[in-house]
Design an enzyme around this catalytic site. Structure first.
Site, PDB file in Angstrom:
ATOM      1  N   MET A   1       0.844  -1.181   0.000  1.00  0.00           N
ATOM      2  CA  MET A   1       0.000   0.000   0.000  1.00  0.00           C
ATOM      3  C   MET A   1       0.887   1.241   0.000  1.00  0.00           C
ATOM      4  SD  MET A   1      -3.082   0.939   2.530  1.00  0.00           S
ATOM      5  CE  MET A   1      -2.490   1.994   3.824  1.00  0.00           C
ATOM      6  N   PRO A   2       1.314   1.706  -1.159  1.00  0.00           N
ATOM      7  CA  PRO A   2       2.161   2.895  -1.234  1.00  0.00           C
ATOM      8  C   PRO A   2       1.417   4.159  -0.792  1.00  0.00           C
ATOM      9  CG  PRO A   2       2.245   1.648  -3.292  1.00  0.00           C
ATOM     10  CD  PRO A   2       1.138   1.088  -2.472  1.00  0.00           C
ATOM     11  N   ILE A   3       2.108   4.974  -0.024  1.00  0.00           N
ATOM     12  CA  ILE A   3       1.585   6.279   0.382  1.00  0.00           C
ATOM     13  C   ILE A   3       2.612   7.317  -0.053  1.00  0.00           C
ATOM     14  CG2 ILE A   3       0.892   7.761   2.300  1.00  0.00           C
ATOM     15  CD1 ILE A   3       0.193   5.156   3.825  1.00  0.00           C
TER      16      ILE A   3
END
Length: 72
Positions: A1-3
């Site tokens: 889950m890239p932020i």
């Protein structure tokens, strides 16, 4: 889950911000393969009078020059 967090001066219009966030999302998807609904991008806007580079305040009219001066 890239932020992805982008910090910039305040004053960007909504169209510019939206384009930046969409392009970052597409790039992260292309590079990582993460599902689009798992990629989060947000922009933090900082007032120019709360930002310095090279000790020069972003709201100073001479900022482009002052921020690039050589100091010891």
């Amino acid at each position: 889950m890239p932020i992805i967090s982008v910090t910039t001066w305040d004053g960007q219009d909504d169209a510019q911000s939206r384009e930046l966030m969409e392009e970052l999302t597409r790039t992260v998807r292309k590079v990582t393969g993460a599902p689009l609904d798992k990629i989060t991008v947000y922009i933090q806007e900082v007032p120019r009078n709360r930002w310095t580079e090279g000790g020069a305040l972003g709201s100073d009219p001479e900022f482009p020059v002052l921020s690039r001066r050589l100091t010891e």
